[in-house]
Enzyme design. Structure first.
Site, mmCIF file in Angstrom:
data_model
loop_
_atom_site.group_PDB
_atom_site.id
_atom_site.type_symbol
_atom_site.label_atom_id
_atom_site.label_comp_id
_atom_site.label_asym_id
_atom_site.label_seq_id
_atom_site.Cartn_x
_atom_site.Cartn_y
_atom_site.Cartn_z
ATOM 1 N N SER A 1 -1.737 38.637 22.483
ATOM 2 C CA SER A 1 -2.978 39.587 22.375
ATOM 3 C C SER A 1 -4.341 38.827 22.000
ATOM 4 O O SER A 1 -4.064 37.667 21.274
ATOM 5 C CB SER A 1 -2.931 40.575 21.630
ATOM 6 O OG SER A 1 -4.009 41.390 21.572
ATOM 7 N N TYR B 1 -1.737 43.592 13.576
ATOM 8 C CA TYR B 1 -1.236 43.385 15.068
ATOM 9 C C TYR B 1 -1.723 42.133 15.279
ATOM 10 O O TYR B 1 -0.807 41.299 15.869
ATOM 11 C CB TYR B 1 -1.776 44.414 15.788
ATOM 12 C CG TYR B 1 -1.407 44.466 17.062
ATOM 13 C CD1 TYR B 1 -0.206 44.739 17.671
ATOM 14 C CD2 TYR B 1 -2.504 43.894 18.202
ATOM 15 C CE1 TYR B 1 0.401 44.754 18.946
ATOM 16 C CE2 TYR B 1 -1.726 43.651 19.464
ATOM 17 C CZ TYR B 1 -0.868 44.144 20.088
ATOM 18 O OH TYR B 1 -0.376 44.193 21.171
#
Lengths: 326, 326
Positions: free
Chosen positions: B126, B150
């Protein structure tokens, strides 16, 4: 205050503990200066040669939760985490490297998080996190691309320390150390071991092997400056760490040939002649993946220091060797 | 050949499995094209809506070694690892995020290593690994500085995948995905959930809330291009991956205002008027830490693709919604 030092029996650990004892006090994460009452000196082998009632020596396995609970307790204000499996060994034994260099660091961070006191956590990282296509001088914005498991494990630990700090679990600072030269004692299994060996062994009247090309550029820091920076990294107020918790240290960029020239200047031709150049492709591959120069802009702005020249590094080693047990 | 897909019940997982079934064959790590005999479709909820004898559906805990042994076996040539706890949830529940986004990935890599077949391992990473001071267009050499757990977990997984690949344990490829828009279905707990919601909900006749400023620049990829890139990333020969296993995908750089203008062009004023702009500082903090534009030079040189414009992304979503169950 209580300070935990892991890797305490190593040459940096021992010097750090001596420096802490001499200072007598340090600043906690709330910015308060506190007397150092206890130093818990942990390593896989017992720390020897320091006789001070404030120092408690212990050995064991950092990844063992029971041991960790005894070592790091509610009174612990700071941890200096220096324990590591060196690069050559981590490359040979992947599982050992992951367990010590990553899992044990994670266990320590988890322990501090559970205690909930936002303790200071100062760790040594490494330029081995860098690799691949690199500019001649590496900036703080350079992506990490480790070419060794050691570099990978240090980068993993850096990321974890940064997130644990961001979330307020700890007050972490990771110092990306250059190769520390001149290490005292014996060669170890670090790929960079030769960088100390080619100075130390000839000065001790012994032969040394240099496994890399003399044109190889190294990024170095002396043990003295490393200790200065570890203490400075601990003392910096968190509010100053505007560009993050992982800090590329300043250092000395020098070729192996210039290191040898420096040795020759200080100790003479006969000493310098004790170095044999015998390339070792396995070591060259790892060492050549490390950058030889860094801008270290952020670290300089924070007041971290570097050595002015290699002659003074050798002179400090000679002076140190005559006063300190290895 | 057997292919394992984790996160199989997600919208990308489901579309990937359909695309694999349609292709019928893939290239293994030795470069050999093999018919797809089995797809092991794993998720925490069972995959539904795909009726094909080649697909075996299972649910369970990826971090559970017993389950992992059944799922990934000696016949497994490839793993597409899409399972993840999304950004908002990983920020709220640190332990859950670490366990799913990092520990489960590590367990999968360890399982493949133990099998010793250098299986292909394709993972989605990501842009959340980036943060801090960033140039307007992020280059492949930009340092990772996650501002969320994350992002930290994805960066940890990237480092591990790279080292496992370097050591020959797996043949890994991590694709750094832009925000995938337009996702079908319901809003989720990703900080980026709104980016799909502001298109999807109005088209479905429902109100949508946009929690960020309309000038916010996003880096997007449609589900169609994401599937193209996952398959391309799998098929690329390892020898072409000269600059590493972690690849910043190309994408579409667009402001929220331009996304809304596109929706207005295609669906009219009444539809676009269903979006209310109500800032949410927690989401803005995370979203604004992600870069809005990347050079993606390496990915482009490897033939990864991106969307040409946002109008076609919306049109593809409308066409997809009328043919595919969400």
């Amino acid at each position: 205050m209580k300070i935990v030092v892991t890797g305490a029996a190593g040459f940096l650990g021992k010097r750090l503990i001596r420096a802490l004892l001499e200072r007598g006090s340090m600043t906690d994460s709330a910015g308060e200066r506190r007397p150092i009452e206890h130093i818990a000196a942990f390593d896989v082998v017992p720390l020897e040669g320091i006789d001070d009632a404030r120092v408690q020596v212990s050995t064991g396995d950092l990844a063992d939760p029971a041991h960790l609970e005894r070592l790091v307790d509610a009174g612990t204000h700071s941890v200096f985490h220096l324990a590591a499996v060196v690069s050559g060994q981590a490359e040979q034994d992947f599982d050992l490297g992951m367990r010590v260099n990553f899992d044990a660091t994670r266990a320590l961070l988890e322990r501090l998080r559970a205690l909930g006191q936002r303790a200071k956590f100062v760790m040594t990282s490494s330029v081995a996190v860098f690799g691949g296509a690199l500019p001649a001088c590496v900036d703080d914005s350079q992506v990490w691309a480790p070419q060794s498991s050691y570099g990978t494990e240090k980068a993993l630990a850096d990321l974890l320390l940064a997130d644990y700090s961001r979330r307020g679990f700890v007050d972490g600072r990771s110092l990306r150390m250059p190769t520390i030269v001149v290490r005292p004692g014996k060669p170890n299994r670090a790929a960079s071991s030769f960088a100390s060996g080619i100075i130390r062994e000839p000065l001790n009247g012994e032969p040394a092997v240099c496994p890399v090309d003399p044109r190889t550029v190294l990024w170095l820091m002396s043990p003295l400056r490393a200790i200065d920076n570890l203490i400075h990294g601990h003392e910096l107020p968190a509010a100053q760490l505007s560009a993050g918790r992982v800090i590329n240290m300043p250092g000395l960029s020098i070729t192996v040939a210039d290191m040898v020239a420096s040795l020759r200047r200080i100790a003479g031709d006969e000493v310098a002649a004790r170095i044999a150049f015998t390339p070792d492709p396995a070591i060259e591959r790892i060492v050549n993946s490390w950058p030889g120069n860094f801008s270290a802009r952020y670290a300089r702005s924070l007041g971290f220091v570097h050595d002015d020249g290699f002659d003074s590094v050798i002179r400090a080693f000679i002076a140190d060797a005559s006063t300190v047990a290895a």
